[in-house]
Design a protein around this motif. Structure first.
Motif, PDB file in Angstrom:
ATOM      1  N   VAL A 171       0.808  -1.205   0.106  1.00 39.41           N
ATOM      2  CA  VAL A 171       0.200  -0.114   0.094  1.00 39.41           C
ATOM      3  C   VAL A 171       0.819   1.293   0.195  1.00 39.41           C
ATOM      4  O   VAL A 171       0.694   2.161  -0.833  1.00 39.41           O
ATOM      5  N   ALA A 172       1.788   1.261   0.905  1.00 39.18           N
ATOM      6  CA  ALA A 172       2.873   2.489   0.763  1.00 39.18           C
ATOM      7  C   ALA A 172       3.414   2.737  -0.342  1.00 39.18           C
ATOM      8  O   ALA A 172       3.610   3.830  -0.773  1.00 39.18           O
ATOM      9  N   ALA A 173       4.142   1.614  -0.943  1.00 36.39           N
ATOM     10  CA  ALA A 173       4.659   1.905  -2.252  1.00 36.39           C
ATOM     11  C   ALA A 173       3.824   2.264  -3.257  1.00 36.39           C
ATOM     12  O   ALA A 173       4.332   3.256  -4.212  1.00 36.39           O
ATOM     13  N   CYS A 174       2.596   1.753  -3.231  1.00 34.11           N
ATOM     14  CA  CYS A 174       1.901   1.847  -4.254  1.00 34.11           C
ATOM     15  C   CYS A 174       1.463   3.632  -4.257  1.00 34.11           C
ATOM     16  O   CYS A 174       1.304   4.346  -5.154  1.00 34.11           O
ATOM     17  N   ALA A 175       1.204   3.796  -2.993  1.00 31.28           N
ATOM     18  CA  ALA A 175       0.808   5.325  -2.781  1.00 31.28           C
ATOM     19  C   ALA A 175       2.015   6.219  -3.162  1.00 31.28           C
ATOM     20  O   ALA A 175       1.815   7.316  -3.615  1.00 31.28           O
ATOM     21  N   LEU A 176       3.336   6.034  -2.673  1.00 33.56           N
ATOM     22  CA  LEU A 176       4.428   6.872  -2.894  1.00 33.56           C
ATOM     23  C   LEU A 176       4.587   7.077  -4.474  1.00 33.56           C
ATOM     24  O   LEU A 176       5.111   8.130  -4.869  1.00 33.56           O
ATOM     25  N   LEU A 177       4.330   6.040  -4.917  1.00 35.07           N
ATOM     26  CA  LEU A 177       4.880   5.927  -6.454  1.00 35.07           C
ATOM     27  C   LEU A 177       3.845   6.680  -7.320  1.00 35.07           C
ATOM     28  O   LEU A 177       3.983   7.328  -8.080  1.00 35.07           O
ATOM     29  N   ALA A 179       7.161  -5.556  -9.343  1.00 38.39           N
ATOM     30  CA  ALA A 179       8.057  -5.924  -8.223  1.00 38.39           C
ATOM     31  C   ALA A 179       7.851  -7.062  -7.291  1.00 38.39           C
ATOM     32  O   ALA A 179       8.809  -7.775  -7.181  1.00 38.39           O
ATOM     33  N   LEU A 180       6.449  -7.208  -7.174  1.00 44.45           N
ATOM     34  CA  LEU A 180       6.095  -8.453  -6.563  1.00 44.45           C
ATOM     35  C   LEU A 180       6.456  -9.874  -7.125  1.00 44.45           C
ATOM     36  O   LEU A 180       6.694 -10.758  -6.628  1.00 44.45           O
ATOM     37  N   TRP A 181       6.026  -9.639  -8.443  1.00 41.89           N
ATOM     38  CA  TRP A 181       6.541 -10.771  -9.279  1.00 41.89           C
ATOM     39  C   TRP A 181       7.899 -11.109  -9.263  1.00 41.89           C
ATOM     40  O   TRP A 181       8.432 -12.309  -9.239  1.00 41.89           O
ATOM     41  N   LEU A 182       8.922 -10.226  -9.388  1.00 40.39           N
ATOM     42  CA  LEU A 182      10.146 -10.223  -9.632  1.00 40.39           C
ATOM     43  C   LEU A 182      10.805 -10.696  -8.211  1.00 40.39           C
ATOM     44  O   LEU A 182      11.785 -11.510  -8.013  1.00 40.39           O
ATOM     45  N   LEU A 183      10.222 -10.433  -7.098  1.00 42.29           N
ATOM     46  CA  LEU A 183      10.738 -10.812  -5.818  1.00 42.29           C
ATOM     47  C   LEU A 183       9.995 -12.372  -5.177  1.00 42.29           C
ATOM     48  O   LEU A 183       9.973 -12.528  -4.294  1.00 42.29           O
ATOM     49  N   ASP A 184       9.012 -12.744  -6.240  1.00 42.71           N
ATOM     50  CA  ASP A 184       8.569 -13.870  -5.949  1.00 42.71           C
ATOM     51  C   ASP A 184       7.621 -13.927  -4.869  1.00 42.71           C
ATOM     52  O   ASP A 184       7.409 -14.847  -3.919  1.00 42.71           O
ATOM     53  N   HIS A 185       6.684 -12.999  -4.518  1.00 43.61           N
ATOM     54  CA  HIS A 185       5.673 -12.674  -3.802  1.00 43.61           C
ATOM     55  C   HIS A 185       4.232 -12.642  -4.100  1.00 43.61           C
ATOM     56  O   HIS A 185       3.330 -12.248  -3.484  1.00 43.61           O
ATOM     57  N   LEU A 186       4.109 -13.056  -5.470  1.00 46.47           N
ATOM     58  CA  LEU A 186       2.798 -13.182  -6.038  1.00 46.47           C
ATOM     59  C   LEU A 186       2.222 -14.597  -5.692  1.00 46.47           C
ATOM     60  O   LEU A 186       3.006 -15.684  -5.539  1.00 46.47           O
TER      61      LEU A 186
END
Length: 337
Positions: free
Chosen positions: A12-18, A66-73
């Motif tokens: 949430v924070a990353a999406c808000a800041l971006l 980013a979540l996909w690259l970090l394998d968090h999906l």
């Protein structure tokens, strides 16, 4: 569980800041090519750039990658790519409409294409009312419902913070339902992305707004909310009716009134309850605060409906939500004394 909560906060924070950062970067371009000039149907008095939905969608996609690259999906269905792709399509369609008004048939055709993509990519065997409707009938109704909801959200994006006031409670409720296990994790992920992007936009849309969503934002927001509501309905139909009650009621009652008066439904106007409230003495923040508080109540009622698993209680919660919504509409229609 603590790790999941922490990751959710980070998303949430990353999406808000971006989103906020992209709005700052895009604003000069939006000022040149996507300026909303006030007219007799506007609720703002000065030219304001629109198209913030472009920044919101870009931020959501970036965090998702980013979540996909970090394998968090999550690998379980529903896979989010079809709905994100359809949302990108509506962002582009909306941006074209913001820059140069598109014919209404083009807009409806684009929305129909996005709705068909979403329904076609629902998980195999997915049905909300398998004992009531054949799958082909249900899916046809879902396409129509998605198009209707996209336009309902678009119609209600007319004053500062009004879409934020509706979207934040709905997205938050879906996130809670995902933590409860009532909706799939990937649905909760889209809700997290949408919540973050909406909060990042809200900073700039606070009254007096420095930027508007435009169709580039309201169309994909409506699509994403409609997609999430489909899965809420799978968990509990009454909960899916409770959650968007204000959006459905303000739009539905207004359209019925205009149809009865013989007014063309596709022409822009200022007849919605929230618009009439501003014309009758309310300030925009007064209206959005009331809509937000109602949204929080409806979110709590919908979560309760999912939790209790009782049809009788669900109906009572739906009736209470409908009564609260009717009370607010009547309050807005009276204006400030």
């Amino acid at each position: 569980m603590t790790e999941v909560v922490l990751l959710s906060v980070v998303v949430v924070a990353a999406c808000a800041l971006l989103t906020a950062g992209l709005i700052v970067l895009l604003k000069p371009t939006l000022n040149r090519h996507f300026l909303a000039i006030p007219n007799e149907r506007s609720s703002h008095g000065q030219p304001v750039p629109q198209g913030a939905g472009i920044a919101m969608m870009a931020a959501m996609l970036a965090v998702y990658v980013a979540l996909w690259l970090l394998d968090h999906l999550q690998v379980d269905p529903p896979w989010p790519l079809p709905v994100l792709g359809a949302a990108v399509w509506l962002t582009m369609l909306g941006a074209l409409d913001d820059a140069a008004d598109l014919p209404i048939l083009w807009r409806l055709a684009g929305q129909a294409a996005a709705a068909i993509v979403i329904v076609f990519n629902l998980p195999e065997g997915f049905q909300i009312l398998p004992e009531v409707l054949p799958v082909t009938v249900e899916r046809s109704l879902l396409v129509i419902g998605i198009i209707a909801f996209i336009n309902a959200v678009n119609f209600l994006d007319g004053i500062d913070w009004i879409t934020v006031a509706q979207t934040v409670p709905m997205a938050a409720a879906v996130i809670v339902m995902a933590f409860m296990g009532a909706v799939p994790d990937n649905v909760g992920l889209i809700a997290l992305l949408l919540l973050g992007a909406t909060l990042g936009f809200a900073v700039f849309n606070k009254h007096p707004a420095r930027i508007f969503l435009g169709d580039a934002g309201s169309l994909p927001v409506g699509l994403l909310l409609a997609w999430m509501l489909i899965f809420v309905a799978r968990a509990d139909v009454e909960a899916a009716l409770i959650l968007p009650l204000y959006t459905l009621a303000d739009t539905g009652v207004t359209l019925i009134r205009r149809a009865r008066q013989g007014e063309p439904l596709w022409v822009a106007h200022r007849s919605h309850f929230y618009q009439r409230a501003v014309m009758l003495g309310f300030k925009a923040p007064d209206v959005t605060l009331r809509v937000f508080l109602l949204g929080c109540l409806l979110a709590a009622l919908s979560i309760a409906a999912v939790e209790v698993e009782s049809f009788a209680i669900d109906l009572a919660l739906l009736a209470f939500g409908a009564g609260a919504t009717a009370f607010l509409l009547r309050h807005l229609e009276r204006g400030r004394a």
